[in-house]
Write an enzyme that holds these catalytic residues in place. Structure first.
Site, PDB file in Angstrom:
ATOM      1  N   TYR A  27       0.754  -1.230  -0.010  1.00  0.00           N
ATOM      2  CA  TYR A  27       0.088  -0.031   0.124  1.00  0.00           C
ATOM      3  C   TYR A  27       0.789   1.230  -0.112  1.00  0.00           C
ATOM      4  O   TYR A  27       1.963   1.158   0.606  1.00  0.00           O
ATOM      5  CB  TYR A  27      -0.772  -0.008   1.217  1.00  0.00           C
ATOM      6  CG  TYR A  27      -1.949   0.952   1.246  1.00  0.00           C
ATOM      7  CD1 TYR A  27      -2.974   1.155   0.495  1.00  0.00           C
ATOM      8  CD2 TYR A  27      -1.818   1.999   2.142  1.00  0.00           C
ATOM      9  CE1 TYR A  27      -4.002   2.095   0.542  1.00  0.00           C
ATOM     10  CE2 TYR A  27      -2.638   3.088   2.159  1.00  0.00           C
ATOM     11  CZ  TYR A  27      -3.953   3.206   1.418  1.00  0.00           C
ATOM     12  OH  TYR A  27      -4.803   4.258   1.610  1.00  0.00           O
ATOM     13  N   THR A  65       1.484   3.933   1.694  1.00  0.00           N
ATOM     14  CA  THR A  65       2.179   4.437   2.814  1.00  0.00           C
ATOM     15  C   THR A  65       2.855   3.421   3.645  1.00  0.00           C
ATOM     16  O   THR A  65       3.838   3.742   4.718  1.00  0.00           O
ATOM     17  CB  THR A  65       1.011   5.013   4.052  1.00  0.00           C
ATOM     18  OG1 THR A  65       0.215   3.850   4.282  1.00  0.00           O
ATOM     19  CG2 THR A  65       0.473   6.101   3.308  1.00  0.00           C
ATOM     20  N   LYS A  66       3.164   2.201   2.909  1.00  0.00           N
ATOM     21  CA  LYS A  66       4.015   1.096   3.671  1.00  0.00           C
ATOM     22  C   LYS A  66       5.499   1.555   3.423  1.00  0.00           C
ATOM     23  O   LYS A  66       5.756   2.418   2.537  1.00  0.00           O
ATOM     24  CB  LYS A  66       3.665  -0.166   3.005  1.00  0.00           C
ATOM     25  CG  LYS A  66       2.284  -0.848   3.459  1.00  0.00           C
ATOM     26  CD  LYS A  66       2.106  -0.979   4.936  1.00  0.00           C
ATOM     27  CE  LYS A  66       0.936  -1.786   5.175  1.00  0.00           C
ATOM     28  NZ  LYS A  66      -0.293  -1.037   5.144  1.00  0.00           N
ATOM     29  N   ASN A  67       6.310   0.652   4.106  1.00  0.00           N
ATOM     30  CA  ASN A  67       7.811   1.145   3.941  1.00  0.00           C
ATOM     31  C   ASN A  67       8.274   0.961   2.586  1.00  0.00           C
ATOM     32  O   ASN A  67       9.303   1.804   2.421  1.00  0.00           O
ATOM     33  CB  ASN A  67       8.756   0.246   4.934  1.00  0.00           C
ATOM     34  CG  ASN A  67       8.407   0.584   6.474  1.00  0.00           C
ATOM     35  OD1 ASN A  67       7.553   1.242   6.998  1.00  0.00           O
ATOM     36  ND2 ASN A  67       9.371   0.226   7.302  1.00  0.00           N
TER      37      ASN A  67
END
Length: 366
Positions: free
Chosen positions: A182, A184-186
């Site tokens: 997604y 906003t993940k790392n």
């Protein structure tokens, strides 16, 4: 000092990603194809020690497809944390199985092994820990419980790319692991997920399930889904995979700066066996959490997030699975947590602003 608003999250997508997408679009091969296969191979080599990887279209699809491939279905129970995003419980429910909610440990926000063991019944087939915020669950203790009771482990590693427990990468402990890409993940693929497993047959089944149940075209062997990753998403993921190691080091440096300088709040703790990758930097405040969040935003221009304000066992969608259930550590965390900006593009000036703001709000509320 700048007063520009600092958002809670800030995805990093640059010209390298744009160029990769353009390359795929110009090739005319945009569905699941060579880019997806290359992404699976590279993720396997770099993140999970050579385990089988099956790319899908979301982290939730990775959980759901993995559970189906592992044989979870109606009549089964899978123990999950309530303190997580609803996708964890949803994925179990979507198989026809029952999510059974257990409590968390106060220090690390992950499944409490004692609560897990107390929740086991003769219908339990698996345990699904969530490596929440980028901190691994206690895989030693959970592994011993699973072995003792003949259960499978399924890892929700959606927030934990590159995290380790005892030096071993998350996503390699259980029957399968599930990662999310997604925005906003790392690391991101725009959207997408990855199933990781040491079991070749589970990988084969997962690959069929994601592709309408077929390995050979039009020779459908099982009832499946359309959970394929596109080559457009895979191309973004490949670029980000080459950068996530450095981004993780920067997240860890940012987290260390915050921990060293914050006052009046409870900073996140890290277990001795754990490598934390700080998808979120989550503090606890003992009183008026929502007022604290509002003050950071309105008075100091600092964004933050509350993950998660309503435990899964209290959600209208999942509460029917947990009538009358009390999970005190989960309820306490849901009332106290605030996730501060920690992403790798933060400047030292922005980090100093975050510290100044948090300390000022904490002091004002003391």
């Amino acid at each position: 000092m700048s007063t520009e608003f600092i958002p809670a999250a800030h995805p990093i997508i640059g010209e390298d990603e744009v160029d990769a997408v353009s390359r795929v679009i110009r090739s005319g091969m945009v569905a699941q194809g060579p880019e997806t296969a290359a992404f699976e191979q590279e993720f396997s080599e770099q993140m999970v020690g050579g385990a089988h990887c099956v790319a899908v279209n979301s982290g939730t699809s990775a959980l759901h497809t993995g559970l189906l491939a592992a044989g979870v279905g109606p009549g089964d129970e899978v123990i999950v944390p309530s303190f997580t995003f609803a996708a964890t419980g949803n994925s179990v429910a979507l198989t026809g199985a029952t999510p059974v909610f257990a409590d968390i440990e106060d220090d690390y926000f992950c499944l409490d092994p004692a609560s897990v063991e107390a929740a086991i019944t003769d219908k339990t087939v698996g345990i699904m820990p969530v490596h929440l915020y980028g901190h691994p669950a206690n895989m030693d203790a959970l592994g011993k419980i699973a072995e003792k009771h003949g259960l499978k482990l399924f890892e929700d590693a959606a927030q934990a790319h590159g995290a380790t427990w005892g030096g071993r990468p998350v996503g390699t402990f259980g029957a399968f692991g599930a990662f999310s890409f997604y925005p906003t993940k790392n690391m991101t693929a725009g959207e997408g997920g990855m199933i990781t497993t040491g079991d070749g047959e589970l990988a084969r089944l997962a690959a069929m399930i994601r592709n309408q149940g077929m390995e050979k075209r039009y020779a459908n062997e099982v009832v499946g889904l359309n959970n394929r990753m596109t080559d457009i998403n895979a191309a973004i993921g490949r670029v980000q995979l080459a950068k996530v190691g450095e981004w993780t080091r920067q997240r860890q440096e940012n987290a260390a700066f915050l921990t060293e300088n914050l006052e009046g709040v409870v900073a996140p703790k890290v277990a001795p066996e754990a490598t934390h990758v700080y998808h979120q930097y989550t503090i606890r405040v003992s009183a008026d959490r929502d007022g604290f969040v509002a003050a950071l935003k309105d008075e100091h221009g600092i964004g933050s997030g509350v993950y998660y304000p309503i435990p899964n066992h209290r959600l209208p969608s999942l509460a029917p699975y947990a009538p009358g259930l009390e999970l005190p550590h989960t309820e306490k965390a849901a009332a106290e947590v605030i996730s501060l900006p920690v992403y790798p593009s933060l400047t030292r000036e922005q980090l100093e602003r975050i510290v100044t703001a948090v300390n000022a709000v904490a002091k004002a509320g003391a």
